[in-house]
Design an enzyme around this catalytic site. Sequence first.
Site, mmCIF file in Angstrom:
data_model
loop_
_atom_site.group_PDB
_atom_site.id
_atom_site.type_symbol
_atom_site.label_atom_id
_atom_site.label_comp_id
_atom_site.label_asym_id
_atom_site.label_seq_id
_atom_site.Cartn_x
_atom_site.Cartn_y
_atom_site.Cartn_z
ATOM 1 N N ASP A 33 33.976 43.862 43.856
ATOM 2 C CA ASP A 33 33.341 42.145 42.889
ATOM 3 C C ASP A 33 32.059 42.571 43.156
ATOM 4 O O ASP A 33 31.451 42.587 44.324
ATOM 5 C CB ASP A 33 34.006 41.136 42.852
ATOM 6 C CG ASP A 33 33.408 40.336 41.728
ATOM 7 O OD1 ASP A 33 32.691 40.791 41.123
ATOM 8 O OD2 ASP A 33 33.349 39.287 42.818
ATOM 9 N N ASP A 67 28.121 44.526 37.528
ATOM 10 C CA ASP A 67 29.012 43.290 37.937
ATOM 11 C C ASP A 67 30.521 44.028 37.473
ATOM 12 O O ASP A 67 31.380 44.149 36.882
ATOM 13 C CB ASP A 67 29.420 41.642 37.215
ATOM 14 C CG ASP A 67 30.039 40.630 38.024
ATOM 15 O OD1 ASP A 67 31.196 42.042 39.298
ATOM 16 O OD2 ASP A 67 30.649 39.810 37.313
#
Length: 404
Positions: free
Chosen positions: A107, A293
């Site tokens: 992440d 992201d």
Amino acid sequence: MVVLAAGLLLESIAAAPTKLGPRSFKVERTQHGAKTRNAQQALTKSYSKWGMSMPAVLTASNTAEDITASNTSSSETGEVTNIPTQSDAEFLAPISIGGQTLMMDFDTGSSDLWVFNTQLSAAETKGHTLYNPNESSTFQLLSGQSYSISYGDGSASAGVVGTDTVNIGGATVTSQAVELPTTVSGSFVSDASSNGLVGLAMSSLNTVKPHQQMTFFDNIRGSLAQPVFTANLKHAATGFYEFGKIDTTQFTGSISYTPIDTSSGFWQFPSNSFSVGSGQVQQNTEGNPAIADTGTSLLLVDDPVIEGYYSQVEGAKYDDNQGGITFPCNAALPDLHLAMGPSYMATLSGDLMVFAEVGNNVCFGSMQSNQGESFQILGDILFKSQFVVFNNGDAAIGFAPHAT
């Protein structure tokens, strides 16, 4: 529960990479099997993570779902296999913590490494692979340290903190901070494919208190051949994360770099213009910065981009029942070109703009509104179209089309 042996009650400990000779380490990704993507779940999770306002239909479904648990100094490089699940809705990769292998979500939009573990109850861990600190000879509890990540819907992951040996594709940090939740939100519980997160944003966003901890990348980057990692997350195919090396066989042309705003803690950069199909470049009049992201499935963008693109898709509309934009599944979808900084336009092919069919020949768009927030989120849809370089040394992010 974690055994609190007296010799393991440490307040803080310095992480150190294992000393290894120059080499490459990769984390590959492969398909876990065909699963149907849940559009509402993906949008709810995305809005929740970034604190964006949610339509009532998403708030209701999210409330029903939520669950809380009760109880090296040598130069090296590395590559890790990354696995798309839920028809590419999420990309996972294997890592080893204390000799225990778990599938994790890498992440770039957060900075905590937390893992499903044996402190959680059976109801919250069903289907998950669990890390057991008591079975690791290298685990050490950090006395007095805790972490808490809050999401926009009020859910959270929170718990205690320790250190252990973390190995990603052969690159090892011997005292990496590992966060052990005692509470987790329902969206994580229901996603049995993933057993936690490996945060790859800046360490300044790490939530451990009172002593903030370093990310895996920040701990290892001083010993890498280059202070970079790359994401190669192709659609429905094996790809990888690679640390310390830029593999020039994996993209076409040259990498186009743009500086990031390091003060934000994210991989954040300007994205002020776009075009649709073969049309002229249009200015995004809101012009909010974009964050790359890997932990978000969708694109969440400014409304001028939403309006500019979907005005070219016949039958596209905001669907109250779905909480987002839908269109007929047989609609012709043009390519989208998005500015990555001032000098490069990334092309996202029209076929990537379908996230999931939601019934009756109605499809849910991969690009949705950022709900008027002051930032845009470029999730996995972008990564399926682009080879992306995260260059910490130069505080820059780079893009190029995938090799064909």
